[in-house]
Motif scaffolding. Structure first.
Motif, PDB file in Angstrom:
ATOM      1  N   LEU A 233      63.739  66.867   7.170  1.00 23.32           N
ATOM      2  CA  LEU A 233      62.550  67.632   6.788  1.00 23.32           C
ATOM      3  C   LEU A 233      61.284  66.810   7.008  1.00 23.32           C
ATOM      4  O   LEU A 233      61.137  65.727   6.432  1.00 23.32           O
ATOM      5  CB  LEU A 233      62.641  68.047   5.315  1.00 23.32           C
ATOM      6  N   SER A 257      67.527  70.162  15.113  1.00 26.65           N
ATOM      7  CA  SER A 257      67.233  71.265  14.172  1.00 26.65           C
ATOM      8  C   SER A 257      66.473  70.781  12.939  1.00 26.65           C
ATOM      9  O   SER A 257      66.869  71.009  11.793  1.00 26.65           O
ATOM     10  CB  SER A 257      68.529  71.970  13.753  1.00 26.65           C
ATOM     11  N   PHE A 259      63.393  70.494  10.177  1.00 28.83           N
ATOM     12  CA  PHE A 259      62.593  71.453   9.414  1.00 28.83           C
ATOM     13  C   PHE A 259      61.157  70.918   9.281  1.00 28.83           C
ATOM     14  O   PHE A 259      60.939  69.712   9.251  1.00 28.83           O
ATOM     15  CB  PHE A 259      63.177  71.653   8.011  1.00 28.83           C
ATOM     16  N   THR A 261      57.429  71.594   7.025  1.00 27.69           N
ATOM     17  CA  THR A 261      56.683  72.302   5.985  1.00 27.69           C
ATOM     18  C   THR A 261      55.301  71.677   5.839  1.00 27.69           C
ATOM     19  O   THR A 261      55.131  70.471   6.004  1.00 27.69           O
ATOM     20  CB  THR A 261      57.429  72.288   4.630  1.00 27.69           C
TER      21      THR A 261
END
Length: 324
Positions: A233, A257, A259, A261
């Motif tokens: 992340l 893959s 992430f 934010t």
């Protein structure tokens, strides 16, 4: 008449003026606070320079602590004399007195001073959501935090360490490396002379990290992605070196893959119950001694231009208090 900082055009520190202001009586749902300590944060620079536009003329500052002097008719949770603190999405904390929505205030426990509260409402609640909600750090995790010797960084290092994590942190100098290490950073990396991605690989035996907390932005973006393990992340919570480039989803898919934010504190504390719970957990960890505030600079609020100069030149460490 009370005074406050106002600015009527975006620009350098010189646009901030110390002026007389009218402070009204609190209406329904409002509280008037005499402020004893005001926090300084990099977001204040973003507003002042126009990176984050707001209607002008305007105030600056997101957090402060002080004493309630008056309450609106329907306010029952607070009374004159209460010691309170707040962080609010509407800038204007650079002031001697202020009227605020009662639902944005929290009461201070006896063991928390005004200075301590003003230094942690934004940075401490940011550390809380980063470590407890955005990516809930657990014992055995290894994390990477940029600007590890900054206000948020020093809090994250200590809190993550208390949670049982191994902390890797980037800093800009040997002095800041020592400071970060003293606050729980296991592996401080001086990014000006070391490739932090290579160091992360070495420290983790090529396993990389499950989360990167990045408040630097443009300068660390690619290296942060290269430091993440598959399914990791990337948490972008600031852009001290400039905004991120346009996001290309292939950068995330090609690295396993990942992430992405872009959280903001005010999303995490929009609900009153969430604000109260986060503040209670923050105050508890401070009172326990596991996390300590680092108020390393104080300036008179009237001389806030000097504080902004030092902040932008990366001369400050830990937290800074402005004294109204």
């Amino acid at each position: 008449m009370p005074k406050a900082i106002r600015y009527d055009q975006a620009g350098g520190p010189e646009v901030m003026k110390w002026v007389d202001v009218e402070v009204s009586e609190p209406q329904a749902g409002q509280v008037r606070v005499k402020q004893h300590a005001v926090g300084l944060n990099y977001i204040d620079v973003y507003f002042r320079t126009g990176l984050y536009p707001q209607p002008l003329p305007a105030g600056l500052g997101m957090e402060a602590a002080g004493e309630v002097t008056a309450v609106g008719d329907d306010v029952t949770a607070f009374k004159p004399g209460d010691r309170v603190a707040y962080v609010w999405s509407s800038p204007g904390a650079y002031a001697q007195e202020r009227v605020l929505p009662a639902d944005r205030l929290v009461k201070l426990p006896d063991g928390i001073s005004y200075d301590e509260a003003a230094s942690v409402m934004l940075q401490g609640l940011t550390a809380h959501y980063l470590l407890r909600r955005t990516y809930p750090v657990k014992a055995g995790d290894t994390i990477l935090i940029h600007a590890a010797a900054g206000g948020v960084g020093l809090l994250v290092c200590q809190w993550a360490k208390a949670l049982g994590a191994t902390v890797i942190g980037t800093v800009g100098s040997d002095e800041k490396a020592e400071l970060a290490k003293a606050h729980g950073c296991d592996h401080p990396i001086v990014y000006t002379r070391e490739n932090f991605t290579q160091r992360v690989r070495a420290i983790t035996n090529d396993a990389l990290v499950p989360v990167v907390y990045d408040s630097i932005g443009k300068d660390t973006y690619v290296g942060s992605l290269d430091s993440l393990a598959p399914l990791g992340l990337f948490v972008s919570f600031g852009n001290a070196s400039g905004p991120l480039p346009p996001i290309d989803s292939k950068e995330f898919s090609s690295r396993g893959s990942l992430f992405f934010t872009r959280p903001t504190l005010f999303s995490y504390i929009a609900k009153r119950a969430d604000l109260e719970a986060a503040a209670a957990e923050l105050f508890d960890v401070l009172l326990s001694g596991k996390v300590k505030t680092s108020i390393n600079q104080r300036y008179p609020l009237a001389e806030v231009g000097r504080a902004h100069d030092d902040l932008e030149a990366r001369k400050t460490t830990g937290s800074t208090i402005l004294v109204p």
